[in-house]
Design a protein around this motif. Structure first.
Motif, PDB file in Angstrom:
ATOM      1  N   SER A  96      14.161  -2.156  -5.155  1.00 40.45           N
ATOM      2  CA  SER A  96      13.171  -3.228  -5.140  1.00 40.45           C
ATOM      3  C   SER A  96      13.730  -4.452  -5.847  1.00 40.45           C
ATOM      4  N   ARG A 151      11.854 -13.961   3.921  1.00 38.57           N
ATOM      5  CA  ARG A 151      12.216 -12.857   4.818  1.00 38.57           C
ATOM      6  C   ARG A 151      12.972 -11.758   4.078  1.00 38.57           C
ATOM      7  N   GLY A 154      10.349  -9.960   2.055  1.00 34.79           N
ATOM      8  CA  GLY A 154       9.509  -9.183   2.963  1.00 34.79           C
ATOM      9  C   GLY A 154      10.227  -7.957   3.510  1.00 34.79           C
ATOM     10  N   ALA A 155      11.503  -8.113   3.805  1.00 39.69           N
ATOM     11  CA  ALA A 155      12.280  -6.979   4.308  1.00 39.69           C
ATOM     12  C   ALA A 155      12.395  -5.890   3.254  1.00 39.69           C
ATOM     13  N   VAL A 157      10.156  -5.218   0.971  1.00 37.74           N
ATOM     14  CA  VAL A 157       8.848  -4.555   0.957  1.00 37.74           C
ATOM     15  C   VAL A 157       8.727  -3.615   2.156  1.00 37.74           C
ATOM     16  N   LEU A 158       9.152  -4.084   3.318  1.00 38.94           N
ATOM     17  CA  LEU A 158       9.074  -3.276   4.531  1.00 38.94           C
ATOM     18  C   LEU A 158       9.885  -1.989   4.398  1.00 38.94           C
ATOM     19  N   VAL A 159      11.063  -2.084   3.809  1.00 39.66           N
ATOM     20  CA  VAL A 159      11.888  -0.889   3.592  1.00 39.66           C
ATOM     21  C   VAL A 159      11.116   0.129   2.771  1.00 39.66           C
ATOM     22  N   ARG A 160      10.465  -0.341   1.702  1.00 40.92           N
ATOM     23  CA  ARG A 160       9.711   0.574   0.836  1.00 40.92           C
ATOM     24  C   ARG A 160       8.547   1.195   1.605  1.00 40.92           C
ATOM     25  N   GLY A 161       7.843   0.387   2.396  1.00 37.94           N
ATOM     26  CA  GLY A 161       6.683   0.879   3.120  1.00 37.94           C
ATOM     27  C   GLY A 161       7.026   1.825   4.252  1.00 37.94           C
ATOM     28  N   LEU A 162       8.112   1.538   4.966  1.00 38.60           N
ATOM     29  CA  LEU A 162       8.502   2.365   6.108  1.00 38.60           C
ATOM     30  C   LEU A 162       9.485   3.471   5.739  1.00 38.60           C
ATOM     31  N   THR A 165      15.750   1.620   6.052  1.00 42.49           N
ATOM     32  CA  THR A 165      16.494   0.418   5.672  1.00 42.49           C
ATOM     33  C   THR A 165      16.886  -0.461   6.856  1.00 42.49           C
ATOM     34  N   PRO A 167      15.370  -2.438   9.041  1.00 41.55           N
ATOM     35  CA  PRO A 167      14.930  -3.837   9.131  1.00 41.55           C
ATOM     36  C   PRO A 167      15.661  -4.753   8.140  1.00 41.55           C
TER      37      PRO A 167
END
Length: 184
Positions: A96, A151, A154-155, A157-162, A165, A167
């Protein structure tokens, strides 16, 4: 243990727990340094530890990102190197962003808001300068620079949520050319 090594571990602790969640017990357990010894290194307690962690991230920004973006290299090379450094620093998206974690924390936002904001502004301004050097007008360069940092964050955050890696890695690959596009 050296203070330098300890500060590196503190970056990881605050990335995981944030400021409010990083109790001295969590910090001592994660670093292997007893609470009393933590105060030996950081008499100011947890706030001084978080400040040292932020200083470490700022040092990364200065030496790995800003120095490169202010170099004499071609704009595309500067942006590609920036993305490689970002990819490496965030462990291909697995880590993070300390700025984001601390900025989102209720009490830490009050403590570190100015320092985090200053660091993000320096990054944005350096990217914008590279884009202006590449021929983009000032306003568009600033917009794209802000968009680039947005971006990247945001990427992460997206990695953590999904829990994937891809994206983040895709963004690190495509971002330099996207920033330089003349028809965007």
């Amino acid at each position: 243990m050296s203070r330098e090594k300890l500060v590196g571990q503190l970056v990881d602790v605050f990335r995981v727990y944030g400021y409010d969640g990083a109790s001295l017990t969590n910090i001592a357990k994660a670093t292997g340094v007893g609470k009393t010894n933590l105060y030996h290194y950081f008499p100011g307690g947890k706030q001084e530890m978080a400040e040292a962690a932020l200083e470490r991230v700022d040092l990364w920004l200065e030496t790995s990102i800003l120095a490169n973006l202010n170099s004499k290299a071609k704009p595309i090379d500067k942006l590609q190197t920036m993305c490689e450094q970002v990819k490496q620093f965030f462990n291909e998206g697995h880590n993070s962003c300390l700025w984001a974690v601390l900025a989102l924390g209720r009490s830490s936002n009050d403590l570190f808001h100015q320092q985090i904001g200053r660091s993000l502004c320096q990054w944005i301004e350096a990217i914008a300068s590279v884009l202006e050097e590449a021929g983009l007008e000032n306003r568009l360069a600033k917009y794209r620079a802000e968009d680039a940092v947005l971006r990247i964050q945001g990427a992460l955050v997206l990695v953590r949520g999904l829990d994937r890696t891809e994206p983040f890695l895709r963004l690190m690959q495509t971002l330099p050319l996207e920033l330089l596009k003349s028809d965007r």
